[in-house]
Scaffold this motif. Structure first.
Motif, mmCIF file in Angstrom:
data_model
loop_
_atom_site.group_PDB
_atom_site.id
_atom_site.type_symbol
_atom_site.label_atom_id
_atom_site.label_comp_id
_atom_site.label_asym_id
_atom_site.label_seq_id
_atom_site.Cartn_x
_atom_site.Cartn_y
_atom_site.Cartn_z
ATOM 1 N N PHE A 37 0.822 -1.210 0.000
ATOM 2 C CA PHE A 37 0.000 0.000 0.000
ATOM 3 C C PHE A 37 0.856 1.261 0.000
ATOM 4 C CE2 PHE A 37 -3.003 3.107 1.666
ATOM 5 C CZ PHE A 37 -4.185 2.738 1.036
ATOM 6 N N GLN A 38 2.025 1.189 0.643
ATOM 7 C CA GLN A 38 2.853 2.387 0.759
ATOM 8 C C GLN A 38 3.446 2.832 -0.564
ATOM 9 O OE1 GLN A 38 3.220 -0.477 2.546
ATOM 10 N NE2 GLN A 38 4.109 -0.079 4.560
ATOM 11 N N VAL A 39 3.680 1.890 -1.482
ATOM 12 C CA VAL A 39 4.416 2.233 -2.698
ATOM 13 C C VAL A 39 3.611 2.038 -3.972
ATOM 14 C CG1 VAL A 39 6.608 1.676 -1.602
ATOM 15 C CG2 VAL A 39 5.398 -0.097 -2.872
ATOM 16 N N ILE A 40 2.376 1.589 -3.879
ATOM 17 C CA ILE A 40 1.594 1.327 -5.077
ATOM 18 C C ILE A 40 1.392 2.610 -5.885
ATOM 19 C CG2 ILE A 40 -0.639 1.658 -3.926
ATOM 20 C CD1 ILE A 40 -1.670 -0.672 -5.664
ATOM 21 N N VAL A 43 -3.482 3.807 -5.651
ATOM 22 C CA VAL A 43 -4.052 3.098 -4.511
ATOM 23 C C VAL A 43 -5.512 2.726 -4.774
ATOM 24 C CG1 VAL A 43 -2.543 4.291 -2.914
ATOM 25 C CG2 VAL A 43 -4.811 5.216 -3.377
ATOM 26 N N PRO A 44 -6.024 1.712 -4.056
ATOM 27 C CA PRO A 44 -7.452 1.412 -4.149
ATOM 28 C C PRO A 44 -8.276 2.632 -3.742
ATOM 29 C CG PRO A 44 -6.279 -0.353 -3.025
ATOM 30 C CD PRO A 44 -5.315 0.778 -3.160
ATOM 31 N N ILE A 45 -9.453 2.777 -4.345
ATOM 32 C CA ILE A 45 -10.288 3.948 -4.073
ATOM 33 C C ILE A 45 -11.509 3.529 -3.268
ATOM 34 C CG2 ILE A 45 -11.635 5.822 -5.084
ATOM 35 C CD1 ILE A 45 -9.769 5.713 -7.487
ATOM 36 N N TYR A 46 -11.551 3.965 -2.025
ATOM 37 C CA TYR A 46 -12.663 3.667 -1.122
ATOM 38 C C TYR A 46 -13.898 4.432 -1.577
ATOM 39 C CZ TYR A 46 -14.660 2.204 3.383
ATOM 40 O OH TYR A 46 -15.422 1.623 4.363
ATOM 41 N N SER A 47 -15.063 3.805 -1.430
ATOM 42 C CA SER A 47 -16.300 4.452 -1.843
ATOM 43 C C SER A 47 -16.501 5.785 -1.118
ATOM 44 C CB SER A 47 -17.490 3.530 -1.539
ATOM 45 O OG SER A 47 -18.709 4.132 -1.929
ATOM 46 N N GLN A 60 -5.319 8.806 2.937
ATOM 47 C CA GLN A 60 -5.891 9.443 4.124
ATOM 48 C C GLN A 60 -7.410 9.319 4.127
ATOM 49 O OE1 GLN A 60 -4.215 13.360 3.715
ATOM 50 N NE2 GLN A 60 -2.358 12.838 4.860
ATOM 51 N N CYS A 61 -8.013 9.450 2.943
ATOM 52 C CA CYS A 61 -9.470 9.328 2.839
ATOM 53 C C CYS A 61 -9.915 7.918 3.209
ATOM 54 C CB CYS A 61 -9.920 9.681 1.424
ATOM 55 S SG CYS A 61 -11.719 9.627 1.181
ATOM 56 N N MET A 62 -9.200 6.918 2.703
ATOM 57 C CA MET A 62 -9.529 5.532 3.016
ATOM 58 C C MET A 62 -9.397 5.265 4.507
ATOM 59 S SD MET A 62 -7.946 2.066 1.342
ATOM 60 C CE MET A 62 -8.499 0.417 1.859
ATOM 61 N N SER A 63 -8.330 5.757 5.110
ATOM 62 C CA SER A 63 -8.138 5.576 6.545
ATOM 63 C C SER A 63 -9.258 6.233 7.339
ATOM 64 C CB SER A 63 -6.781 6.154 6.970
ATOM 65 O OG SER A 63 -5.732 5.372 6.478
ATOM 66 N N SER A 64 -9.659 7.439 6.914
ATOM 67 C CA SER A 64 -10.734 8.156 7.593
ATOM 68 C C SER A 64 -12.044 7.392 7.506
ATOM 69 C CB SER A 64 -10.886 9.552 6.984
ATOM 70 O OG SER A 64 -11.983 10.234 7.562
ATOM 71 N N GLY A 133 -6.349 -1.446 -6.561
ATOM 72 C CA GLY A 133 -5.063 -0.800 -6.758
ATOM 73 C C GLY A 133 -4.495 -1.145 -8.125
ATOM 74 N N TYR A 134 -3.717 -0.229 -8.668
ATOM 75 C CA TYR A 134 -3.106 -0.463 -9.978
ATOM 76 C C TYR A 134 -1.598 -0.257 -9.900
ATOM 77 C CZ TYR A 134 -7.508 -0.755 -12.578
ATOM 78 O OH TYR A 134 -8.720 -1.153 -13.065
ATOM 79 N N GLN A 135 -0.875 -1.156 -10.537
ATOM 80 C CA GLN A 135 0.573 -1.048 -10.637
ATOM 81 C C GLN A 135 0.963 -1.272 -12.105
ATOM 82 O OE1 GLN A 135 2.211 -0.158 -8.043
ATOM 83 N NE2 GLN A 135 4.373 -0.523 -8.435
ATOM 84 N N LYS A 136 1.626 -0.288 -12.678
ATOM 85 C CA LYS A 136 2.010 -0.339 -14.094
ATOM 86 C C LYS A 136 0.791 -0.561 -14.988
ATOM 87 C CE LYS A 136 6.717 -1.930 -13.161
ATOM 88 N NZ LYS A 136 7.756 -2.957 -13.400
ATOM 89 N N GLY A 137 -0.305 0.087 -14.603
ATOM 90 C CA GLY A 137 -1.506 0.038 -15.420
ATOM 91 C C GLY A 137 -2.357 -1.199 -15.267
ATOM 92 N N LYS A 138 -1.983 -2.114 -14.366
ATOM 93 C CA LYS A 138 -2.733 -3.352 -14.204
ATOM 94 C C LYS A 138 -3.218 -3.491 -12.762
ATOM 95 C CE LYS A 138 -0.289 -5.852 -17.844
ATOM 96 N NZ LYS A 138 0.471 -7.076 -18.183
ATOM 97 N N PRO A 139 -4.436 -4.031 -12.574
ATOM 98 C CA PRO A 139 -4.956 -4.204 -11.207
ATOM 99 C C PRO A 139 -4.125 -5.219 -10.438
ATOM 100 C CG PRO A 139 -6.366 -5.327 -12.796
ATOM 101 C CD PRO A 139 -5.373 -4.526 -13.596
ATOM 102 N N VAL A 140 -3.889 -4.923 -9.172
ATOM 103 C CA VAL A 140 -3.098 -5.811 -8.326
ATOM 104 C C VAL A 140 -3.775 -5.982 -6.972
ATOM 105 C CG1 VAL A 140 -0.861 -5.282 -9.377
ATOM 106 C CG2 VAL A 140 -1.735 -3.836 -7.529
#
Length: 283
Positions: A37-40, A43-47, A60-64, A133-140
């Motif tokens: 999560f730190q380097v992706i 990052v995944p997008i929380y609703s 920060q939004c996801m954590s909140s 989450g996406y890394q190099k354009g692909k979901p991970v």
């Protein structure tokens, strides 16, 4: 009778339980690679989080959002039925966000199996994320972890969360925090608004600073005083603490407090309402 007081502090972390097959090698396909999560890259997008924000803001939004979910749904009455010793305890939670945004592989460590089950139950309430989450354009797959700290006490003490009192005559209606219902009565609105303000401070508080300033302690108290003015904005902020750095941190956070949905009212007119909150922060 024992009571459990919850203090959820979410950090974007990746960790693993050491006994879980530490030497096992698994085949990983391109579509199912894991990215911390730190380097992706994305990052995944929380609703409810704006995908146009940067990675840091989205974290920060996801954590909140997760803090709010855990605080709202965790059964804090569990301590009444468990033989837990008074004092500070910790639950470690780990899960993954898969390539479709689903929360999977939820695990927890706690001082009692009942608390582990409760932590897992609450974590599984996290809705499917808007995007993985996406890394190099692909979901991970993205591992994610957070601790839930809590205090077990032998009886209710207001100072373990917060205490609030008005310094002037009672108003007809209390300021309404943006996530509180406008249909609540006076006492309900007061409780909700005060609770949300306390949560806002706890979520943003610099716990590393507190730990550095008080290396031999596990908690510190500070008093904040401020006014919600006729427009619902926070004004006249002051703070008292054992260390000036803690007071400065509290003031900094309150300056960021969002505008109230509604100000306080007296005789049909908006009025300024003073707040006085004594907080205890555990670290």
């Amino acid at each position: 009778m024992k009571y459990l007081y919850l203090f959820v502090c979410l950090w974007c972390t990746t960790f693993s339980f050491s006994q879980d097959n530490p030497t096992k090698k698994e085949e990983v396909t391109e579509a199912s690679k894991e990215a911390p999560f730190q380097v992706i890259e994305n990052v995944p997008i929380y609703s409810g989080c704006d995908e146009n924000m940067g990675n840091l803001a989205l974290k920060q939004c996801m954590s909140s959002k997760m803090t709010t979910l855990v605080n709202k749904n965790f059964n804090t009455k569990l301590a009444q039925s468990l033989n837990l010793s008074p004092g500070k305890h910790r639950i470690s939670v780990q899960f993954k966000v898969d390539t479709k945004g689903n929360v999977i592989d939820v695990r927890a460590r706690a001082p009692h199996p009942t608390l582990e089950k409760e932590a897992i139950r609450v974590t599984k309430l996290i809705p499917q994320l808007d995007k993985p989450g996406y890394q190099k354009g692909k979901p991970v797959i993205v591992p994610y972890g957070f601790p839930i700290s809590f205090i077990v006490d032998d009886g209710p003490k207001v100072s373990t969360t917060s205490s609030s009192e008005e310094k002037t005559n009672k108003v007809d209606s209390y300021p309404v925090y943006r996530s509180c219902s406008e249909k609540l009565d006076y006492q309900g609105t007061k409780s909700c608004t005060t609770e949300k303000i306390v949560d806002f401070i706890k979520l943003g508080f610099n716990y590393e600073l507190a730990d550095k300033l008080f290396p031999l302690d596990e908690s510190t108290q500070f008093l904040v005083e401020f006014t919600i003015d006729e427009k619902g904005k926070t004004k006249n902020i002051t703070a008292k603490a054992h260390k000036k750095e803690i007071a400065a941190e509290a003031i900094k956070l309150l300056k960021r407090l969002p505008k109230m949905k509604k100000p306080g009212y007296l005789n049909g007119e908006p009025v300024a309402v003073p707040f006085r909150i004594l907080m205890t922060i555990y670290f």
